[in-house]
Design a protein around this motif. Structure first.
Motif, short mmCIF file in Angstrom:
data_model
loop_
_atom_site.label_atom_id
_atom_site.label_comp_id
_atom_site.label_asym_id
_atom_site.label_seq_id
_atom_site.Cartn_x
_atom_site.Cartn_y
_atom_site.Cartn_z
N GLN A 1 0.92 -1.40 -0.45
CA GLN A 1 0.08 0.14 -0.38
C GLN A 1 0.97 1.26 -0.04
N GLY A 2 0.64 1.94 -0.63
CA GLY A 2 1.16 3.64 -1.28
C GLY A 2 2.72 3.31 -1.80
N ARG A 3 2.70 1.72 -2.03
CA ARG A 3 3.96 1.60 -3.16
C ARG A 3 3.71 1.91 -4.93
N GLY B 1 8.20 -15.98 -11.31
CA GLY B 1 8.19 -14.79 -12.23
C GLY B 1 9.08 -14.15 -12.59
N ASP B 2 8.83 -12.72 -13.28
CA ASP B 2 9.69 -11.61 -13.57
C ASP B 2 9.60 -10.68 -11.61
N PHE B 3 10.77 -10.59 -10.66
CA PHE B 3 10.58 -9.72 -9.94
C PHE B 3 10.24 -7.50 -10.20
N VAL B 4 9.58 -7.77 -9.40
CA VAL B 4 9.02 -6.23 -9.84
C VAL B 4 9.01 -5.90 -8.24
N PRO B 5 9.04 -4.51 -8.59
CA PRO B 5 9.89 -3.36 -7.80
C PRO B 5 8.95 -2.85 -6.85
N TYR B 6 8.61 -2.57 -5.74
CA TYR B 6 7.61 -1.32 -5.60
C TYR B 6 8.68 -0.67 -4.21
N THR B 7 8.23 0.45 -5.04
CA THR B 7 8.83 1.54 -3.89
C THR B 7 8.19 3.15 -3.85
N THR C 1 13.01 -0.68 -1.43
CA THR C 1 12.43 -1.69 -2.53
C THR C 1 11.85 -3.11 -1.33
N ILE C 2 10.79 -2.85 -1.91
CA ILE C 2 10.07 -4.52 -1.75
C ILE C 2 9.93 -4.79 -3.23
N TRP C 3 10.73 -6.87 -3.79
CA TRP C 3 10.71 -7.05 -4.85
C TRP C 3 9.66 -8.01 -5.49
N VAL C 4 8.70 -8.02 -5.12
CA VAL C 4 7.72 -9.25 -5.09
C VAL C 4 7.97 -10.49 -6.91
#
Length: 134
Positions: A42-44, A126-132, A76-79
């Motif tokens: 949330q907020g990223r 899968g690919d790593f999606v960065p969330y900032t 950074t949170i990578w998902v």
């Protein structure tokens, strides 16, 4: 004789259909974990996906049951969402065979039962999606 074959075919068809019905929608773990993941993000804002990330501290790797693998690196949170997320279970141990010094989506990941030590599944990331934060 023909009746027996029809009965077997009908039973096999019903079994196949019941299997499809159970895999069509999200299970209770996915619903709960998707909500938990949404709260974390949330907020990223999602950035450009990458196939590999520098994941040196594996203790920052977190499994969201039947949903995703999350890696926290600073702000950074990578998902990464696996192709078959139902293999993920936080109670299992991830055994990762890296192809490089980074964690990549082509790395082989096995899940191992924590108690008995047997393999419970294979995970294809899968690919790593960065969330900032913006």
């Amino acid at each position: 004789m023909k009746t027996r074959y029809i009965g077997i075919a009908a039973a096999a068809g019903a079994l196949a259909l019941s299997g499809c019905a159970t895999t069509a929608g999200p299970n209770r773990f996915q619903v709960r974990e998707e909500a938990r993941l949404a709260e974390l993000l949330q907020g990223r804002v999602a950035g450009t996906p990458k196939s590999c990330i520098s994941a040196f501290q594996m203790n920052r790797l977190e499994v969201y049951d039947h949903t995703a693998i999350v890696y926290r690196a600073g702000d950074t949170i990578w998902v990464s969402r696996p192709t078959e997320p139902r293999s993920l279970d936080a109670s299992d141990i991830l055994v990762i065979k890296r192809t490089s010094s980074q964690l990549c989506k082509q790395d082989v990941i096995r899940t191992v039962d924590r108690t008995n030590g047997f393999t419970t599944g294979i995970v294809f990331l899968g690919d790593f999606v960065p969330y900032t934060r913006p």
